[in-house]
Scaffold this motif. Structure first.
Motif, short mmCIF file in Angstrom:
data_model
loop_
_atom_site.label_atom_id
_atom_site.label_comp_id
_atom_site.label_asym_id
_atom_site.label_seq_id
_atom_site.Cartn_x
_atom_site.Cartn_y
_atom_site.Cartn_z
N ASN A 1 -3.47 93.85 68.07
CA ASN A 1 -4.09 94.26 69.33
C ASN A 1 -5.48 93.61 69.45
O ASN A 1 -6.29 93.69 68.53
CB ASN A 1 -4.23 95.78 69.37
CG ASN A 1 -4.79 96.29 70.68
OD1 ASN A 1 -4.08 96.33 71.67
ND2 ASN A 1 -6.05 96.66 70.68
N ASN A 2 -5.76 92.99 70.58
CA ASN A 2 -7.02 92.25 70.74
C ASN A 2 -8.09 93.04 71.47
O ASN A 2 -9.20 92.54 71.65
CB ASN A 2 -6.75 90.94 71.51
CG ASN A 2 -5.85 90.00 70.73
OD1 ASN A 2 -6.02 89.82 69.53
ND2 ASN A 2 -4.86 89.43 71.41
N HIS B 1 -2.44 95.82 77.29
CA HIS B 1 -1.20 95.50 78.02
C HIS B 1 0.01 95.45 77.09
O HIS B 1 0.90 94.62 77.24
CB HIS B 1 -1.36 94.20 78.80
CG HIS B 1 -2.48 94.24 79.78
ND1 HIS B 1 -3.72 93.70 79.53
CD2 HIS B 1 -2.56 94.80 81.01
CE1 HIS B 1 -4.51 93.91 80.55
NE2 HIS B 1 -3.84 94.59 81.46
N GLN B 2 -0.01 96.35 76.13
CA GLN B 2 1.10 96.52 75.22
C GLN B 2 1.32 98.00 74.95
O GLN B 2 0.37 98.80 75.02
CB GLN B 2 0.83 95.80 73.89
CG GLN B 2 0.64 94.29 74.02
CD GLN B 2 0.24 93.67 72.71
OE1 GLN B 2 1.09 93.26 71.92
NE2 GLN B 2 -1.05 93.59 72.45
N ALA B 3 2.56 98.36 74.68
CA ALA B 3 2.89 99.73 74.30
C ALA B 3 3.00 99.79 72.79
O ALA B 3 3.68 98.95 72.17
CB ALA B 3 4.19 100.16 74.95
N TRP B 4 2.31 100.77 72.19
CA TRP B 4 2.27 100.93 70.73
C TRP B 4 2.79 102.31 70.34
O TRP B 4 2.44 103.31 70.97
CB TRP B 4 0.85 100.77 70.21
CG TRP B 4 0.25 99.43 70.48
CD1 TRP B 4 -0.45 99.05 71.59
CD2 TRP B 4 0.28 98.29 69.62
NE1 TRP B 4 -0.85 97.74 71.48
CE2 TRP B 4 -0.42 97.24 70.27
CE3 TRP B 4 0.82 98.05 68.36
CZ2 TRP B 4 -0.58 95.99 69.72
CZ3 TRP B 4 0.66 96.79 67.80
CH2 TRP B 4 -0.03 95.78 68.48
N PHE C 1 6.49 96.84 73.05
CA PHE C 1 6.71 95.78 74.04
C PHE C 1 5.39 95.51 74.74
O PHE C 1 4.44 96.29 74.63
CB PHE C 1 7.79 96.15 75.05
CG PHE C 1 7.55 97.45 75.75
CD1 PHE C 1 6.74 97.53 76.89
CD2 PHE C 1 8.10 98.64 75.28
CE1 PHE C 1 6.49 98.74 77.52
CE2 PHE C 1 7.87 99.85 75.91
CZ PHE C 1 7.06 99.91 77.04
N GLY C 2 5.34 94.41 75.47
CA GLY C 2 4.18 94.09 76.26
C GLY C 2 4.51 94.09 77.75
O GLY C 2 5.68 94.19 78.14
N TYR C 3 3.47 93.99 78.55
CA TYR C 3 3.68 93.88 80.00
C TYR C 3 2.55 93.06 80.59
O TYR C 3 1.53 92.80 79.94
CB TYR C 3 3.80 95.25 80.66
CG TYR C 3 2.67 96.20 80.36
CD1 TYR C 3 1.57 96.30 81.21
CD2 TYR C 3 2.70 97.02 79.24
CE1 TYR C 3 0.54 97.18 80.96
CE2 TYR C 3 1.67 97.90 78.97
CZ TYR C 3 0.60 97.98 79.84
OH TYR C 3 -0.43 98.85 79.56
N ASP C 4 2.72 92.62 81.83
CA ASP C 4 1.84 91.64 82.46
C ASP C 4 0.38 92.11 82.47
O ASP C 4 0.09 93.28 82.73
CB ASP C 4 2.31 91.38 83.89
CG ASP C 4 1.74 90.10 84.47
OD1 ASP C 4 0.53 90.09 84.80
OD2 ASP C 4 2.48 89.11 84.59
N VAL D 1 0.83 101.45 86.25
CA VAL D 1 1.68 101.49 85.06
C VAL D 1 2.11 102.93 84.78
O VAL D 1 1.27 103.84 84.74
CB VAL D 1 0.95 100.90 83.85
CG1 VAL D 1 1.83 100.94 82.61
CG2 VAL D 1 0.49 99.47 84.14
N GLU D 2 3.40 103.14 84.58
CA GLU D 2 3.91 104.49 84.31
C GLU D 2 4.97 104.45 83.22
O GLU D 2 5.98 103.75 83.34
CB GLU D 2 4.52 105.11 85.58
CG GLU D 2 5.01 106.52 85.36
CD GLU D 2 5.68 107.14 86.58
OE1 GLU D 2 5.80 108.38 86.63
OE2 GLU D 2 6.08 106.38 87.49
N LEU D 3 4.73 105.21 82.15
CA LEU D 3 5.72 105.38 81.09
C LEU D 3 6.85 106.29 81.57
O LEU D 3 6.64 107.23 82.35
CB LEU D 3 5.08 106.00 79.86
CG LEU D 3 4.48 105.08 78.80
CD1 LEU D 3 3.64 105.89 77.83
CD2 LEU D 3 5.57 104.32 78.04
#
Length: 462
Positions: free
Chosen positions: A99-100, A123-126, A154-157, A163-165
């Protein structure tokens, strides 16, 4: 039976000016103080929530010694926290996992198990796992025996918005420009819509965010399907809004339906993640109507929509087939030619009773709770009186009782109450004056409460 215990009640007393720090009494607040100085903010327990599958809860607080946030984990049977996760430890673990982004405040935690939560960062789900006793002691004074272990899901744009889980915390929906996308393991940044016209918007809040609308995506209970708004604004005239961000200021047009002019036209799409196909609900004519308060049936087969005419005086609660989009039936109507009909809350199904749901309405002049069957039959009105139900907190007593917040004691107060679904007298759970909020435990046998009590009896109301 639902009960409240003192060790679960966190009291937040409204501060008087005389209670502010001495420095604040001796000089005027700066803009930086007003917005950024945490010492002047009202005390609160951020992200207070129960942890599923346990009798534990968590919240975020600042670490008094290190000046950083930490996640505090406690147990309903203990006065002291059982573990703390300092933000620095989480940042370090995320960085080691790739993660950056180093968070300056504790990210929003969504628990999935007693020792596992999901968060969105960079912009990633952990998925973050840790031993329940990884961090011991008050204010993070203990030592780490095994730090949190983040796993990238996973990642996303990077340009993603809204954004909604999903309820299973394994996939997200998001928007970019006028289109809708999903991301999940093995299927990142998958386009649900491919709209080239910026006047047609997908996955965003519609109808100017009226009638309880706060978002434009609606995951099904198991995350297998995604309902979303498609808003066609091509027929709406532009309205200029001035932005002062550039120099000189510029006029930026937005779509705004003026009274008497053409309004946008909204439809509801349903995307099936397995077939990767979309069907649209057959909501019919006229096209200028409000589609509000979307909700899913527990088995994901049906979608319920409160359809409101543009005059806002006639509402139909309708059931649609999620697979075909066909109208199944109209359950009931509400009409008021003298004022307005204003649906604000979706149907809320009774757990374990898929044929019954709660409906909130102001049909008698106050917002109250009604129990309906899915055939459209009114079973009974659960609350009644010259006061408002302001929030429904959930079900208790093996789903035979509803817990809610209301103004029954005073318009200036919010207290917690319960009432049996079979009817009967409303029971007050927080008799103290003030504003009370509560969160039910996973077993619905206990409640975490936060209370803001007025500093002077005159502010309590009648």
């Amino acid at each position: 039976m639902l009960h409240f215990t003192s060790r679960l009640s966190f009291v937040l007393v409204l501060a008087l000016v005389s209670q502010l720090p001495a420095r604040a009494q001796q000089q005027r607040l700066t803009m930086e103080d007003a917005f950024l100085n945490r010492s002047l903010q009202p005390q609160n327990l951020r992200q207070l929530t129960w942890i599923p599958g346990s009798a534990s809860y968590s919240y975020v607080r600042p670490n008094a010694f290190k000046g950083q946030d930490e996640l505090v984990i406690g147990n309903a049977q203990s006065e002291k926290p059982t573990a703390t996760v300092p933000l620095a430890f989480l940042n370090s673990a995320l960085k080691a996992a790739g993660n950056n982004l180093e968070a300056s405040s504790f990210p929003t935690v969504q628990w999935t198990k007693p020792n596992e939560f999901v968060l969105l960062s960079d912009h990633q789900a952990w998925r973050v796992e840790f031993a329940s006793k990884s961090f011991q002691g008050e204010m993070g004074s203990g030592t780490s025996t095994s730090g949190p272990v983040p796993v990238r899901l996973f990642g996303y744009d990077s340009a993603a918005e809204n954004v909604e889980l999903d309820p299973t915390k394994t996939r997200v929906a998001y928007t970019k420009a006028q289109n809708l996308y999903i991301s999940l393991p093995g299927r990142e940044n998958e386009a649900v819509t491919q709209e080239s016209n910026p006047g047609i918007v997908n996955g965003q809040a519609a109808h100017r965010s009226e009638f309880g609308i706060t978002k434009g995506t609606f995951w099904s209970p198991q995350g297998q399907k995604l309902a979303f708004y498609r808003m066609d604004q091509t027929m709406v005239t532009d309205y200029p809004i001035v932005t002062v961000l550039p120099a000189p200021a510029q006029a930026v047009p937005i779509k705004y339906p003026m009274a008497g002019d053409k309004s946008h036209e909204v439809t509801v799409g349903v995307y099936d993640l397995n077939t990767r196909k979309t069907v649209f609900l057959q909501t019919g004519e006229p096209r200028e109507q409000y589609l509000t308060n979307l909700s899913w049936s527990p088995d994901e087969k049906f979608i319920y929509v409160a359809v409101l005419n543009r005059a806002q005086n006639h509402m139909w609660l309708r059931q649609y087939d999620a697979a075909s989009g066909a109208l199944v039936k109209t359950l009931f109507e509400e009409q008021d030619d003298k004022t307005f009909v204003e649906p604000l809350h979706p149907v809320q199904f009774v757990p374990g009773h898929a044929g019954q749901f709660l409906w909130q309405t102001q049909r008698d002049g106050y917002n109250h709770l009604y129990l309906y069957s899915t055939s459209g039959k009114l079973l009974r009105q659960l609350t009644k009186g010259p006061w408002q139900v302001t929030d429904v907190l959930g079900f208790a007593d093996n789903n035979r009782e509803i817990v809610f917040q209301s103004t029954a004691a005073s318009p200036l107060q919010r207290r917690i109450y319960s009432v049996k679904l079979s009817g009967g007298k409303v029971r007050e759970l927080t008799p103290e004056a003030g504003t009370h909020t509560a969160t039910l435990s996973p077993t619905a046998t206990s409640c975490l409460t936060t209370s803001a009590r007025p500093p002077h009896p005159a502010l309590s109301g009648p």
